[in-house]
Design a protein around this motif. Structure first.
Motif, PDB file in Angstrom:
ATOM      1  N   LYS A  33      -1.163   7.681   5.982  1.00  0.00           N
ATOM      2  CA  LYS A  33      -0.853   7.377   4.670  1.00  0.00           C
ATOM      3  C   LYS A  33       0.121   6.340   4.440  1.00  0.00           C
ATOM      4  CE  LYS A  33      -0.155  10.093   0.459  1.00  0.00           C
ATOM      5  NZ  LYS A  33       0.470  11.239   0.165  1.00  0.00           N
ATOM      6  N   GLU A  70      -1.103   3.245   3.051  1.00  0.00           N
ATOM      7  CA  GLU A  70      -1.122   2.669   1.515  1.00  0.00           C
ATOM      8  C   GLU A  70      -0.446   1.124   1.430  1.00  0.00           C
ATOM      9  OE1 GLU A  70       0.497   5.887  -0.461  1.00  0.00           O
ATOM     10  OE2 GLU A  70      -1.547   6.634  -0.876  1.00  0.00           O
ATOM     11  N   GLU A 103      -3.254  -1.262   2.162  1.00  0.00           N
ATOM     12  CA  GLU A 103      -4.115  -1.399   0.834  1.00  0.00           C
ATOM     13  C   GLU A 103      -3.316  -2.125  -0.262  1.00  0.00           C
ATOM     14  OE1 GLU A 103      -4.912   2.347  -0.804  1.00  0.00           O
ATOM     15  OE2 GLU A 103      -6.919   1.738  -1.286  1.00  0.00           O
ATOM     16  N   ASN A 115      -5.975   8.445  11.569  1.00  0.00           N
ATOM     17  CA  ASN A 115      -6.387   9.684  10.943  1.00  0.00           C
ATOM     18  C   ASN A 115      -7.304   9.701   9.679  1.00  0.00           C
ATOM     19  OD1 ASN A 115      -4.974   9.182   8.997  1.00  0.00           O
ATOM     20  ND2 ASN A 115      -3.341  10.843   9.179  1.00  0.00           N
ATOM     21  N   SER A 116      -7.778  10.688   9.311  1.00  0.00           N
ATOM     22  CA  SER A 116      -8.616  10.727   8.147  1.00  0.00           C
ATOM     23  C   SER A 116      -8.315   9.873   6.860  1.00  0.00           C
ATOM     24  CB  SER A 116      -9.006  11.947   7.568  1.00  0.00           C
ATOM     25  OG  SER A 116      -9.978  12.584   8.650  1.00  0.00           O
ATOM     26  N   ILE A 117      -6.761   9.817   6.666  1.00  0.00           N
ATOM     27  CA  ILE A 117      -6.335   9.109   5.460  1.00  0.00           C
ATOM     28  C   ILE A 117      -6.298   7.792   5.891  1.00  0.00           C
ATOM     29  CG2 ILE A 117      -4.067   8.689   4.339  1.00  0.00           C
ATOM     30  CD1 ILE A 117      -3.308  11.712   4.999  1.00  0.00           C
ATOM     31  N   ILE A 174      -8.788   6.242   7.781  1.00  0.00           N
ATOM     32  CA  ILE A 174     -10.165   5.824   7.204  1.00  0.00           C
ATOM     33  C   ILE A 174     -10.246   5.532   5.851  1.00  0.00           C
ATOM     34  CG2 ILE A 174     -12.592   6.624   7.305  1.00  0.00           C
ATOM     35  CD1 ILE A 174     -11.693   6.039  10.065  1.00  0.00           C
ATOM     36  N   SER A 175      -9.623   6.523   4.971  1.00  0.00           N
ATOM     37  CA  SER A 175      -9.868   6.391   3.546  1.00  0.00           C
ATOM     38  C   SER A 175      -9.286   5.192   3.137  1.00  0.00           C
ATOM     39  CB  SER A 175      -9.280   7.863   2.881  1.00  0.00           C
ATOM     40  OG  SER A 175      -9.253   7.535   1.415  1.00  0.00           O
ATOM     41  N   ILE A 176      -8.123   4.933   3.504  1.00  0.00           N
ATOM     42  CA  ILE A 176      -7.195   3.634   3.095  1.00  0.00           C
ATOM     43  C   ILE A 176      -8.398   2.498   3.449  1.00  0.00           C
ATOM     44  CG2 ILE A 176      -5.526   2.039   3.708  1.00  0.00           C
ATOM     45  CD1 ILE A 176      -4.295   4.529   2.384  1.00  0.00           C
ATOM     46  N   LEU A 205     -11.621   2.364   3.853  1.00  0.00           N
ATOM     47  CA  LEU A 205     -12.681   2.331   2.724  1.00  0.00           C
ATOM     48  C   LEU A 205     -12.217   1.731   1.391  1.00  0.00           C
ATOM     49  CD1 LEU A 205     -13.961   5.924   3.556  1.00  0.00           C
ATOM     50  CD2 LEU A 205     -15.299   3.551   4.123  1.00  0.00           C
ATOM     51  N   GLY A 206     -10.736   2.204   1.118  1.00  0.00           N
ATOM     52  CA  GLY A 206     -10.406   1.450  -0.026  1.00  0.00           C
ATOM     53  C   GLY A 206     -10.269  -0.121   0.069  1.00  0.00           C
ATOM     54  N   LEU A 222     -18.674   6.758  11.163  1.00  0.00           N
ATOM     55  CA  LEU A 222     -18.397   6.872   9.688  1.00  0.00           C
ATOM     56  C   LEU A 222     -18.999   5.813   8.801  1.00  0.00           C
ATOM     57  CD1 LEU A 222     -14.978   8.491   9.954  1.00  0.00           C
ATOM     58  CD2 LEU A 222     -16.815   9.648   9.477  1.00  0.00           C
ATOM     59  N   HIS A 229     -13.735  15.465  13.925  1.00  0.00           N
ATOM     60  CA  HIS A 229     -12.903  14.526  13.214  1.00  0.00           C
ATOM     61  C   HIS A 229     -12.910  15.318  11.824  1.00  0.00           C
ATOM     62  CE1 HIS A 229     -11.566  10.891  10.888  1.00  0.00           C
ATOM     63  NE2 HIS A 229     -12.566  11.264  10.009  1.00  0.00           N
ATOM     64  N   HIS A 259      -8.011  11.480  -0.193  1.00  0.00           N
ATOM     65  CA  HIS A 259      -7.918  10.643   1.188  1.00  0.00           C
ATOM     66  C   HIS A 259      -8.469  11.495   2.341  1.00  0.00           C
ATOM     67  CE1 HIS A 259      -5.865   7.098   0.185  1.00  0.00           C
ATOM     68  NE2 HIS A 259      -4.796   7.434  -0.358  1.00  0.00           N
ATOM     69  N   SER A 263     -12.330  11.981   1.701  1.00  0.00           N
ATOM     70  CA  SER A 263     -12.972  10.745   1.745  1.00  0.00           C
ATOM     71  C   SER A 263     -13.037  10.086   3.362  1.00  0.00           C
ATOM     72  CB  SER A 263     -12.383   9.540   1.166  1.00  0.00           C
ATOM     73  OG  SER A 263     -11.980   9.925  -0.409  1.00  0.00           O
ATOM     74  N   GLY A 264     -11.789  10.275   3.990  1.00  0.00           N
ATOM     75  CA  GLY A 264     -11.945   9.807   5.432  1.00  0.00           C
ATOM     76  C   GLY A 264     -12.486  10.620   6.271  1.00  0.00           C
ATOM     77  N   ARG A 310     -10.440   7.340  -6.609  1.00  0.00           N
ATOM     78  CA  ARG A 310     -10.512   6.312  -5.540  1.00  0.00           C
ATOM     79  C   ARG A 310     -11.712   5.515  -5.630  1.00  0.00           C
ATOM     80  NH1 ARG A 310      -6.898   5.124  -2.129  1.00  0.00           N
ATOM     81  NH2 ARG A 310      -8.586   4.070  -0.475  1.00  0.00           N
ATOM     82  N   THR A 366     -22.022   5.109   5.275  1.00  0.00           N
ATOM     83  CA  THR A 366     -22.994   4.761   6.102  1.00  0.00           C
ATOM     84  C   THR A 366     -24.303   4.614   5.395  1.00  0.00           C
ATOM     85  OG1 THR A 366     -23.792   7.207   6.278  1.00  0.00           O
ATOM     86  CG2 THR A 366     -22.319   6.320   8.072  1.00  0.00           C
TER      87      THR A 366
END
Lengths: 109, 423
Positions: A31, A35, A38, A63-65, A67-69, A71-72, A100, B10, B37, B40-41, B66, B140
């Protein structure tokens, strides 16, 4: 115009290309670092960059955060009509991105 | 299923992180942002939002978004029918396109389509809607699978609990604030009642008008000088105000006798501490020592006081303070049979009786308070107001107090008498 951007204290220099901004993801994309990346990508897109290159050569963990970043970043770039390039991906990161769906939206280099 | 394993691992990693995030009690807004986050992630969701539901306004108010863009509404209204359906649905995924029968999905259809919001999850925790998740398409481009919807619900439950906890905390804070105001009102009422009682006690004794009120104030000054907490000071003052409440049952002619009363009258008068204790004990005071102060404020360190002839350490501390305040007021006010004593004489009396009648450390604290006011080291003029300017400016008073303070030892030689006697 080439813009090199790094959040690493000792940044690697990316391959320059026209209207391209390089962002180095660092060793752990979470994160805090995410961020920053981003924000920086958004700034570069606002400044007219048409290509964002995210350099994963130093990246060990995402990590998942993270990935989210990313995606942003992809969403922002798509809205700005710019493309995103992921470079120097480790196989496990590539696998994760593929699983993903991130790889559907970026060019892998 | 085997092919799905890395995805599951994951997603479970994200779920574990979310659980930790919610449990960490970080900044609430930050927790919600991080939760979005992680969600989403975990599944590669391109865009989404987390809203908190206000059941009073019937609105979903966005806490974190987001990729939903500036045009997506930050507050979405929910009608009674929507609310009923969301509650019936529970914390389960609703397909936004398939749920068009509901007004909620009709009203916001354009916003949902523009930002490709595919799923809505009403966050229902303990049969109450606390919020909602708005989720866009997956990166996807595929449809959400049933196990992904399960993961969304599991993560939604964590987020819902975080919102519910936050709501609960806000509710507790609101109640606590209300209770504090009520408590303050009660305290003011109690303090006013105590003062009214003190005035009523003083009305009975025309020669010592204002005595209880003054003793309350002197007691407060001593407690303040001892650096007690504001609550303790208030409790001490109350004890001072009410110390003579037992006099309400003593005949007026004895209290107001313009001569030294005889032994029989004295015995009658001397019942007032015990009577006062009995009166005050029946009342639930916020300060527990108030009845004790009434009962023992005529006890002396040397055991020559009444009603029980207690020694130093047997006497409750608050009673020692009230005793000093009471005696000081008796010496510094005119009585029917005796004029007030000069300030220097009073200082000398306190010095000589420290360790006999009075607790020396209390005499020191009391004198230090007077001295600080005489030296203008404090802005308060409380002693001047109580004793009169002329009385306080008596020649030689300041050196007399300084000298007494130099001489006094804070611990009484009688301190251990009670202990030794017991042994």
């Amino acid at each position: 115009m080439t813009e090199n951007t790094s959040f690493d204290p000792d940044p690697a220099v990316g391959t320059p290309s026209a209207q391209s901004a390089i962002v180095i993801a660092g060793d752990y994309l979470n994160k805090l670092t995410g961020e920053k990346i981003e924000r920086e990508c958004r700034d570069k897109l606002n400044a007219g960059a048409r290509e964002i290159v995210v350099d994963f050569s130093e990246t060990e963990i995402i990590n998942s955060i993270g990935i989210s970043i990313l995606l942003g970043v992809i969403d922002d770039a798509q809205n700005a009509g710019a493309k995103v390039v992921f470079s120097d991906l480790k196989p496990e990161s590539a696998e994760l991105f593929d699983m993903l769906g991130l790889t559907k939206h970026v060019t892998i280099q | 299923m085997i092919e799905q394993s890395p995805k599951l691992i994951h997603a479970f990693g994200a779920l574990a992180e979310l659980g930790q995030e919610v449990a960490n009690k970080n900044n609430f807004q930050e927790t919600i942002r991080t939760s979005l986050h992680l969600l989403s992630g975990a599944l590669g969701i391109m865009r989404g939002g987390v809203a908190r539901y206000s059941r009073y306004a019937r609105e979903m108010n966005m806490l974190a978004v987001r990729g939903l863009g500036d045009e997506f509404p930050l507050s979405l209204s929910v009608c009674v029918e929507d609310e009923r359906q969301f509650l019936a649905n529970g914390l389960n995924v609703i397909d936004a396109r398939a749920a068009r029968v509901l007004p909620f999905f009709q009203v916001y259809a354009t916003s949902f389509e523009r930002r490709r919001v595919e799923l809505f999850v009403p966050l229902v925790i303990r049969d109450e809607i606390v919020g909602g998740l708005f989720l866009g398409e997956k990166a996807t481009g595929e449809e959400y699978s049933s196990y992904e919807k399960e993961i969304i619900c599991a993560m939604g439950r964590h987020i819902g609990v975080a919102i519910s906890q936050r709501n609960l905390l806000a509710e507790i804070e609101r109640h606590s604030e209300e209770n504090r105001k009520l408590f303050d009102d009660l305290r003011r009422t109690y303090a006013d009642t105590v003062k009214a009682f003190a005035t009523a006690i003083d009305c009975k004794d025309k020669y010592t008008e204002g005595h209880s009120v003054r003793v309350g104030k002197y007691t407060e000054l001593i407690a303040t000088e001892l650096e007690w907490s504001p609550e303790q000071v208030e409790g001490a003052a109350t004890a001072g105000y009410l110390h003579d409440v037992g006099k309400l049952t003593v005949e007026r002619k004895i209290i107001n006798a313009p001569y030294r009363i005889n032994a029989k009258e004295s015995a009658e008068l001397n019942k007032h501490p015990t009577v006062g204790y009995e009166i005050l004990q029946a009342i639930h005071h916020p300060f527990t020592d108030v009845p004790l102060a009434a009962k023992y404020h005529h006890e002396r360190l040397d055991g020559r006081g009444y009603p029980d002839g207690l020694y130093d350490r047997e006497i409750p501390y608050i009673a020692k303070i009230v005793n000093l305040a009471d005696s000081f007021d008796a010496m510094t006010t005119d009585r029917p049979y005796k004029a007030r004593r000069p300030a220097i004489d009073v200082v000398d009396d306190l010095r000589r009786n420290a360790g006999k009648q009075f607790a020396p450390e209390l005499v020191i604290a009391f004198m230090r308070g007077i001295l600080r006011e005489l030296k203008s080291e404090t802005k308060d003029r409380r002693f001047r107001r109580l004793l009169g300017r002329e009385y306080m400016e008596a020649e030689g008073l300041m050196p007399a107090i300084s000298s007494a303070l130099n001489e006094l030892e804070p611990t009484s030689t009688l301190t251990y008498i009670a202990v030794n006697q017991a042994q």
